[in-house]
Write an enzyme that holds these catalytic residues in place. Sequence first.
Site, PDB file in Angstrom:
ATOM      1  N   ASN A   1      29.165  34.536  48.687  1.00  0.00           N
ATOM      2  CA  ASN A   1      30.209  35.530  48.955  1.00  0.00           C
ATOM      3  C   ASN A   1      31.411  34.912  49.665  1.00  0.00           C
ATOM      4  O   ASN A   1      32.566  35.205  49.342  1.00  0.00           O
ATOM      5  CB  ASN A   1      29.651  36.664  49.819  1.00  0.00           C
ATOM      6  CG  ASN A   1      28.752  37.612  49.045  1.00  0.00           C
ATOM      7  OD1 ASN A   1      28.647  37.538  47.822  1.00  0.00           O
ATOM      8  ND2 ASN A   1      28.092  38.501  49.756  1.00  0.00           N
TER       9      ASN A   1
ATOM     10  N   ARG B   1      31.741  42.694  32.069  1.00  0.00           N
ATOM     11  CA  ARG B   1      30.861  41.541  32.279  1.00  0.00           C
ATOM     12  C   ARG B   1      29.567  41.801  31.538  1.00  0.00           C
ATOM     13  O   ARG B   1      29.010  42.895  31.622  1.00  0.00           O
ATOM     14  CB  ARG B   1      30.539  41.338  33.763  1.00  0.00           C
ATOM     15  CG  ARG B   1      31.729  41.125  34.680  1.00  0.00           C
ATOM     16  CD  ARG B   1      31.255  40.764  36.089  1.00  0.00           C
ATOM     17  NE  ARG B   1      32.283  40.996  37.093  1.00  0.00           N
ATOM     18  CZ  ARG B   1      33.257  40.150  37.386  1.00  0.00           C
ATOM     19  NH1 ARG B   1      33.344  39.009  36.738  1.00  0.00           N
ATOM     20  NH2 ARG B   1      34.144  40.444  38.326  1.00  0.00           N
TER      21      ARG B   1
ATOM     22  N   ARG C   1      37.394  38.580  36.606  1.00  0.00           N
ATOM     23  CA  ARG C   1      37.427  37.391  37.456  1.00  0.00           C
ATOM     24  C   ARG C   1      36.128  36.605  37.410  1.00  0.00           C
ATOM     25  O   ARG C   1      35.049  37.151  37.606  1.00  0.00           O
ATOM     26  CB  ARG C   1      37.733  37.793  38.894  1.00  0.00           C
ATOM     27  CG  ARG C   1      37.953  36.633  39.855  1.00  0.00           C
ATOM     28  CD  ARG C   1      39.264  35.919  39.603  1.00  0.00           C
ATOM     29  NE  ARG C   1      40.397  36.806  39.791  1.00  0.00           N
ATOM     30  CZ  ARG C   1      40.975  37.006  40.967  1.00  0.00           C
ATOM     31  NH1 ARG C   1      40.529  36.406  42.040  1.00  0.00           N
ATOM     32  NH2 ARG C   1      42.003  37.814  41.058  1.00  0.00           N
TER      33      ARG C   1
ATOM     34  N   HIS D   1      38.073  48.421  33.157  1.00  0.00           N
ATOM     35  CA  HIS D   1      36.925  48.314  34.043  1.00  0.00           C
ATOM     36  C   HIS D   1      35.895  49.410  33.790  1.00  0.00           C
ATOM     37  O   HIS D   1      34.798  49.380  34.345  1.00  0.00           O
ATOM     38  CB  HIS D   1      37.403  48.363  35.506  1.00  0.00           C
ATOM     39  CG  HIS D   1      36.368  47.994  36.505  1.00  0.00           C
ATOM     40  ND1 HIS D   1      35.811  48.903  37.379  1.00  0.00           N
ATOM     41  CD2 HIS D   1      35.769  46.808  36.784  1.00  0.00           C
ATOM     42  CE1 HIS D   1      34.920  48.300  38.146  1.00  0.00           C
ATOM     43  NE2 HIS D   1      34.882  47.027  37.815  1.00  0.00           N
TER      44      HIS D   1
ATOM     45  N   TYR E   1      21.079  45.476  40.807  1.00  0.00           N
ATOM     46  CA  TYR E   1      22.148  46.366  41.276  1.00  0.00           C
ATOM     47  C   TYR E   1      21.694  47.809  41.092  1.00  0.00           C
ATOM     48  O   TYR E   1      21.103  48.151  40.064  1.00  0.00           O
ATOM     49  CB  TYR E   1      23.435  46.186  40.462  1.00  0.00           C
ATOM     50  CG  TYR E   1      24.206  44.909  40.682  1.00  0.00           C
ATOM     51  CD1 TYR E   1      23.649  43.811  41.335  1.00  0.00           C
ATOM     52  CD2 TYR E   1      25.497  44.783  40.208  1.00  0.00           C
ATOM     53  CE1 TYR E   1      24.366  42.645  41.515  1.00  0.00           C
ATOM     54  CE2 TYR E   1      26.230  43.612  40.373  1.00  0.00           C
ATOM     55  CZ  TYR E   1      25.660  42.547  41.024  1.00  0.00           C
ATOM     56  OH  TYR E   1      26.374  41.397  41.198  1.00  0.00           O
TER      57      TYR E   1
ATOM     58  N   HIS F   1      25.669  49.638  44.091  1.00  0.00           N
ATOM     59  CA  HIS F   1      26.813  49.451  43.194  1.00  0.00           C
ATOM     60  C   HIS F   1      27.280  50.749  42.540  1.00  0.00           C
ATOM     61  O   HIS F   1      28.358  50.796  41.955  1.00  0.00           O
ATOM     62  CB  HIS F   1      26.421  48.430  42.109  1.00  0.00           C
ATOM     63  CG  HIS F   1      27.576  47.885  41.330  1.00  0.00           C
ATOM     64  ND1 HIS F   1      27.818  48.247  40.028  1.00  0.00           N
ATOM     65  CD2 HIS F   1      28.558  47.015  41.675  1.00  0.00           C
ATOM     66  CE1 HIS F   1      28.898  47.611  39.593  1.00  0.00           C
ATOM     67  NE2 HIS F   1      29.370  46.857  40.574  1.00  0.00           N
TER      68      HIS F   1
END
EC number: 2.7.4.1
Length: 710
Positions: A58, A384, A414, A444, A477, A602
Amino acid sequence: MAVEETPAAPEFDLNDSEWYLNRELTWLEFNQRVLHEAEDSRTPLLERLKFIAIVSSNLDEFFMKRIGGLKQQIGAGMRELTLDGRTPHQQVQECHLVIRSLEARKDQLFRHLCSLLEEKGIAVESYNELTAKEKKTLREHYYTNIFPLLTPQSIDPAHPFPFISNLSLNLLVTLRYPRAREVSLARVKVPVGLGTPRFIRVGKGDHFVCLEDVMMNNLDTLFPGMSIVSCEIFRVTRNANTERDEEEADDLMAMIESELKERKFAPIVRLEIGAGMDPVHRGRLAAELELDEENDVFEVPGLLALRDLFELAGLDYARLHDQPHYPIEHPQLQATRNIFHIIRDCGSILLQHPYESFSTSVERFLREAATDPKVRGIKMTLYRTSIQGRIIDSLVLAAQNGKQVAVVVELKARFDEAANIRLAERMEEAGIHVTYGVVGLKTHCKVILVVRQDYNGLRRYVHIGTGNYHAETARIYSDLGLLTCDQTIGQDVTELFNYLTTGFMAKRNYQKIVPAPRMLKKALLAGIEREIESHRQKGGGLIQFKMNALEDGDIVKALYRASQAGVKVDLVVRDTCRLRPGIPGLSENIRVMSVVGRFLEHSRLYYFRNGGADDYFIASADAMKRNLEARVEVLCPVESPELTKELRAIFDIHLSDQRSVWDMHPDGSYTQRVPAAESPHLGSHHLMIERASKRLRESLKQKKKTKPKN
């Protein structure tokens, strides 16, 4: 007798920076909570090691993205203050102070865990502690498997300072010819990755030596006949912010590929060095890498790059890990009959990952869509995903089976840009219509649309989720998803894809879903204002949000106004939070809590009591300015009482958790809740696992009762 007057409520200027916390510092505070999981003796030992690796990873990304971005602002001469009243320079300085403290705490903890691991037969040893036989065996391994990968580079006036790749470990070797007075410098990259582990096993047990330690003690093979004066270690972190203006790009994919190349050569934002490096060498490295030696150089007392501890955290010691978790099959998806018939009969199905299987729900949905002869088309967004996953295989199979397949790929996700370029190329080769979304906006949202020829005409089946279409992260997640054949949602999603594939902003009549950037923020603000008005009229106002981050200033101000009006506000915010709870007259009706535990929280879930009407929404968006104003996101209502009951349970479990919840204080600090001595120490994630298993058992019992007897 004079009547004592009630003091007037204090007035607050909601534009005053005093009432807002800093985005970067609150994110670092989140990592303090993550590191606490590694300190907590209730956490299994190898899981504790994993949390150190997570924090290390992180912080690497934090330097690449956040510190890198702030340094760009400083370089551009920007002095604009953040909502909390800080300049870019102030933010970098304050972040550095917190990070240095965090790194020291992390290193001390790692040494403590090493002593505990040794008791279990797992050891990271120094090369000098090995026996002569072990050293001989390691030297042979080094010469065969590592030496051919090494490329020593001289550092002298005849050779330019070598390029140092991002996040690479490097040895700085000081050499001298025999009998010579002058010394020379050389750089050797430590070749971690691509099949070369950081930790090399010694013997048959679980004893390891670091790769760089082996290299340091066998430098004579690289520099034969030379005297090794010293060997020091360093590591660099580069800025990952190299985005260009895509509106000026003729070929978006070529532009992204160019950005990736530029990122490799981007400015360095951090230099990490091993303890005790020669001050002259430290200064020279800082100068060559164009860094401020005082502020940008971080001396690490122990091992560098502790993100590599993921290697050791994966060792097979069942008792040193959490109990295995196997996602259950959703009770309504157990039947082997056609999944579209199941959805049609149910109307809508709520998915809760990782408690319920991603494979037997979302992947099955796509797999059956690819092979069902009645399916005419599939549309999907991809932010992703796994390169080798079943998602892409199903889309390719669908195209091969003659179905219309369109995929909106976000090339600018990213750190996933290169993977997404490869995915896009593979899908285009299979005949899939690939587009890259709307210029200037990241796509997104997580949406799948399947168009099927049902018995009464074309019907649309939809999946809307809070997390990525990624099988690996779906196991670690916590996310929510909705499978539905709701006609109105299907129409809305069709409009959404028409927008994504054309970019045309023409008036689109969304009736249920609420997309960003045009509508979502307005809808959240309107929901807060409606709750304020409802509370004034009837009382009992309640707002509950669950998200990863609360950063948007307008949303924070609206929540402050709600608290001042008497509305109760519960915020379950994983990491960044600008809002300061518990300030009398401003936010005494607001609670902020963070859940940190086995899984990464998440999911995004929004609730308004709305005078008893109870409005629940799931979303791909956090309450962040970038999500609400610069991305295509989706907020989707969940209306079925059976499903909203499950969403209510999620809130209630988190709010009552006494094991893994941290309560936020007005100054931005957090305190972890401590369970009462007599209560079981079960956190939200354990309770959610139990709840999912209970749902499955009850479903099986019900099926047995209704099963016809012979």
